[in-house]
Design a protein around this motif. Structure first.
Motif, short mmCIF file in Angstrom:
data_model
loop_
_atom_site.label_atom_id
_atom_site.label_comp_id
_atom_site.label_asym_id
_atom_site.label_seq_id
_atom_site.Cartn_x
_atom_site.Cartn_y
_atom_site.Cartn_z
N GLU A 168 61.36 57.17 76.43
CA GLU A 168 61.96 58.19 75.57
C GLU A 168 62.14 57.73 74.14
OE1 GLU A 168 65.87 61.18 75.61
OE2 GLU A 168 65.43 59.85 77.30
N GLY A 169 62.22 56.39 73.95
CA GLY A 169 62.40 55.87 72.61
C GLY A 169 63.84 55.72 72.18
N ARG A 170 64.76 55.85 73.11
CA ARG A 170 66.17 55.68 72.79
C ARG A 170 66.95 55.36 74.06
NH1 ARG A 170 69.30 61.36 71.86
NH2 ARG A 170 68.82 62.32 73.86
N ALA A 171 68.01 54.58 73.88
CA ALA A 171 68.88 54.21 75.00
C ALA A 171 70.27 54.74 74.72
CB ALA A 171 68.91 52.69 75.17
N VAL A 172 70.88 55.35 75.73
CA VAL A 172 72.25 55.85 75.59
C VAL A 172 73.18 54.81 76.19
CG1 VAL A 172 73.86 57.69 76.16
CG2 VAL A 172 71.45 58.23 75.76
N VAL A 173 74.02 54.23 75.34
CA VAL A 173 74.92 53.15 75.75
C VAL A 173 76.32 53.68 75.96
CG1 VAL A 173 75.98 50.98 75.02
CG2 VAL A 173 73.56 51.41 74.55
N ASN A 174 76.90 53.34 77.09
CA ASN A 174 78.28 53.74 77.40
C ASN A 174 79.12 52.48 77.43
OD1 ASN A 174 80.67 54.74 78.31
ND2 ASN A 174 79.87 55.66 80.18
N CYS A 175 79.90 52.27 76.36
CA CYS A 175 80.71 51.06 76.25
C CYS A 175 82.16 51.45 75.96
CB CYS A 175 80.18 50.16 75.13
SG CYS A 175 81.07 48.62 74.92
N LYS A 176 83.07 51.08 76.86
CA LYS A 176 84.49 51.38 76.70
C LYS A 176 84.73 52.86 76.46
CE LYS A 176 85.41 46.79 74.78
NZ LYS A 176 85.90 46.01 73.62
N ASN A 177 84.07 53.67 77.29
CA ASN A 177 84.20 55.14 77.23
C ASN A 177 83.72 55.74 75.93
OD1 ASN A 177 85.36 55.34 79.84
ND2 ASN A 177 87.36 54.78 79.01
N LYS A 178 82.88 54.99 75.21
CA LYS A 178 82.28 55.51 73.98
C LYS A 178 80.76 55.52 74.14
CE LYS A 178 85.92 53.90 70.83
NZ LYS A 178 86.23 53.06 69.64
N MET A 179 80.18 56.66 73.84
CA MET A 179 78.73 56.82 73.98
C MET A 179 78.08 56.69 72.61
SD MET A 179 78.40 57.66 77.28
CE MET A 179 76.86 58.54 77.44
N ARG A 180 76.99 55.94 72.57
CA ARG A 180 76.22 55.89 71.34
C ARG A 180 74.74 55.72 71.69
NH1 ARG A 180 77.40 50.35 71.50
NH2 ARG A 180 75.80 49.01 70.57
N VAL A 181 73.90 56.13 70.76
CA VAL A 181 72.46 56.09 71.00
C VAL A 181 71.85 54.92 70.23
CG1 VAL A 181 70.29 57.32 70.72
CG2 VAL A 181 72.34 58.57 71.38
N ILE A 182 71.06 54.12 70.94
CA ILE A 182 70.32 53.03 70.33
C ILE A 182 68.85 53.43 70.28
CG2 ILE A 182 69.63 50.60 70.52
CD1 ILE A 182 72.56 50.88 69.98
N PHE A 183 68.30 53.54 69.09
CA PHE A 183 66.89 53.92 68.96
C PHE A 183 66.00 52.70 69.19
CE2 PHE A 183 69.09 57.23 66.59
CZ PHE A 183 68.50 58.36 67.14
N ILE A 184 64.95 52.92 69.95
CA ILE A 184 63.99 51.85 70.26
C ILE A 184 62.75 52.09 69.41
CG2 ILE A 184 62.64 50.74 72.07
CD1 ILE A 184 64.64 51.85 74.11
N PRO A 185 62.51 51.26 68.39
CA PRO A 185 61.38 51.47 67.49
C PRO A 185 60.05 51.50 68.24
CG PRO A 185 62.88 49.81 66.62
CD PRO A 185 63.31 50.08 68.03
N ALA A 186 59.09 52.18 67.66
CA ALA A 186 57.76 52.29 68.29
C ALA A 186 57.14 50.92 68.54
CB ALA A 186 56.84 53.14 67.42
#
Length: 288
Positions: free
Chosen positions: A114-132
């Motif tokens: 998908e090119g991105r990872a959804v990280v769930n850390c300490k009940n906080k969600m953030r998106v990490i983009f995975i470069p091509a």
């Protein structure tokens, strides 16, 4: 043990603190003292607790503790030469995405596709983009390793790698890569990512300025050599690509007999009008 057969008392815990201070870093000392104080409170000897060391917060890391780009490249090459493809890709993934080592388990086969990872850390969600570029490296590795779902970086038993595994493997590269061991730890890769991102961000500001300047002065892509030294090479190359796209766009408009007010901009980026009625030098085009 430090106490041997002696009884616990305030003097002994203070002496233990001094002993730790001599052989461990301040942060490590405090982590041990926290554990000690909690134990003392648990057994009802709170009066024997000791104060933690006061550590002044460092805003900037010293240069002798910061990993440079050249050293990073040597570490990556060392991992490749040792035949440790997994570690090679871990180094590049952390440095290329800025992800925490504890969050590597979120770099899954699905996230890579998908090119991105959804990280769930300490009940906080953030998106990490995975470069091509990272995707291009990880996909063949996944195929070779038979990884179609779940974490990409796993042990032989199929469990996600933990920090201690990665820390140990990184330290084993130091001698061959000729990099100081005190610079080599997973978080140093995040520091390098942050410094590189900051430099690029500043370059993109300069890139925007240069792009506006070139568009206003109708500079062709091949005439962008003046950009060298002002921004990172990749930014100068991007500037050329953007200018080339604009040139293709203008040629396509002309070929179709179309126009826009921007075609009649002078070198300062202002619409050239021929009178108060807003008529421009191109028939039928008015300045808005």
């Amino acid at each position: 043990s430090f106490l041997a057969e002696q009884e616990i008392c305030k003097e002994k815990t203070v002496a233990y603190k001094a002993y730790l201070t001599e052989i461990y870093a301040p942060a490590s000392v405090n982590s041990m003292l926290i554990a000690l104080n909690r134990f003392l409170k648990f057994i009802g000897m709170e009066d024997c607790c000791v104060r933690l060391l006061k550590i002044q917060r460092q805003i900037y890391s010293s240069e002798d503790q910061e990993l440079t780009r050249e050293e990073y490249v040597r570490l990556v090459n060392a991992a490749r030469q040792k035949g440790n493809e997994r570690l090679n890709l871990i180094l590049q993934t952390i440095c290329g995405t800025g992800i925490r080592v504890s969050e590597l388990r979120y770099i899954t086969a699905e996230a890579v596709q998908e090119g991105r990872a959804v990280v769930n850390c300490k009940n906080k969600m953030r998106v990490i983009f995975i470069p091509a570029a990272i995707q291009k490296l990880l996909k063949p590795y996944m195929k070779k390793s038979g990884i179609t779902a779940g974490a990409v970086f796993i042990t032989k038993s199929g469990k996600p790698l933990n920090r201690s595994n990665i820390w140990r493997d990184m330290k084993n590269l130091c001698k061959q890569a000729e990099v100081s061991p005190k610079k080599v730890y997973p978080h140093s890769l995040r520091h390098l990512f942050a410094r590189t991102f900051y430099r690029v961000e500043k370059d993109l500001v300069r890139l925007a300025d240069l792009l506006e300047e070139c568009l206003n002065q109708m500079v062709d892509a091949q005439d962008l050599r003046h950009a060298e030294g002002e921004v990172e090479p990749f930014a100068a190359a991007l500037l050329g690509e953007l200018r080339g796209i604009r040139s293709d766009y203008l040629r396509a408009l002309t070929a179709r007999g179309l126009t826009t007010p921007g075609l009649d901009a002078n070198k300062h980026g202002c619409i050239v009008t021929q009178g108060e009625d807003g008529l421009t030098s191109r028939e039928g085009v008015y300045a808005g």
